[in-house]
Write a protein that holds these residues in place. Structure first.
Motif: not given
Length: 267
Positions: A29, A32-34, A37, A167, A170-172, A175-176
């Protein structure tokens, strides 16, 4: 209506979750949430086990599962680090394609325009105070590098600000995906970044564009953030085209000067 009956005596339902699975999901988690890193090394095993309040065998089991799933990679006997998610499936083929076909570079920058304009607007809406502070620090780093006439540092600060905006969106998923492509932002394959930042008038313009994006996000102005990001990426697309065209003309001129290296009258 069919009634669904659940057998609560099923041992699988009553069995408590293994500690290793809990640790695995916690670290997963964070990745995935950053919070963790790509490329970031984890604490040494002993310290990590203490921090998570688990035994070292439990920790090893969790880390092994995360490595098998592609979230972590070994550091050659020096512990584990966070993997670059999606790098193998996205970055490597894309870099090769971009290097071979210059027209795809423009498509890539168009893609970035679409994504980053939306990311900037989302960041202006969703950024926490921590996110805003980081974006402000990136803008200040750009200004310091600009004042010090340090193109390499300014280019690196540019990349960091773009990552901070991803980041702050707040769109995972966004971001990934953009993290998987982030290596491209640091190379000359796409934009010839060092050349761009070595031209004083271009550096001045890029500085103003970055500061405009940062201000709009910090001041919570989504529409202005979207417009500023779009203006920035549109300029980069034009600049990249002009550089490619200038290089192509130079190559032709050099070939003519040397007759393509095939004339008996040259040499």
């Amino acid at each position: 209506m069919t009634k669904i009956v659940t057998d609560m005596s099923d041992s699988r339902l009553n069995r408590p979750e293994r500690a290793a699975d809990l640790v695995m999901r916690h670290i997963e988690r964070l990745i995935l949430e950053g919070s963790l890193r790509p490329g970031e090394p984890l604490l040494p095993e002993r310290e990590l086990a203490e921090r998570l309040n688990v035994s070292r065998p439990t920790l090893r089991d969790a880390l092994k599962s995360l490595e098998q799933k592609g979230f972590l990679t070994s550091r050659e006997g020096r512990g584990m680090k966070v993997a670059q998610l999606g790098a193998a499936t996205i970055s490597d083929p894309l870099i090769a394609l971009l290097g071979e076909r210059s027209e795809i570079t423009d498509d890539y920058l168009e893609f970035r325009d679409i994504v980053e304009s939306s990311a900037a607007a989302l960041a202006a809406e969703r950024a926490s105070q921590v996110d805003i502070d980081r974006i402000r620090q990136c803008a200040e780093r750009i200004e310091r590098a600009h004042a010090a006439n340090d193109p390499a540092e300014e280019a690196e600060a540019d990349v960091e600000m773009h990552m901070a905006i991803y980041e702050a969106s707040h769109n995972l998923v966004l971001l990934q995906i953009m993290r998987a492509l982030s290596g491209n932002l640091r190379t000359d394959v796409l934009l010839n970044r060092q050349r761009l930042f070595s031209l004083p008038y271009v550096r001045d313009l890029l500085r103003e564009q970055h500061l405009s994006i940062a201000r709009a996000i910090i001041e919570k102005r989504p529409d202005d953030a979207r417009s500023a990001a779009h203006a920035h990426l549109s300029y980069l697309r034009r600049a990249a085209r002009e550089i490619r065209e200038a290089e192509a003309k130079l190559d032709v001129s050099l070939r003519r000067l040397e007759s393509g290296g095939l004339s008996a009258l040259k040499g």
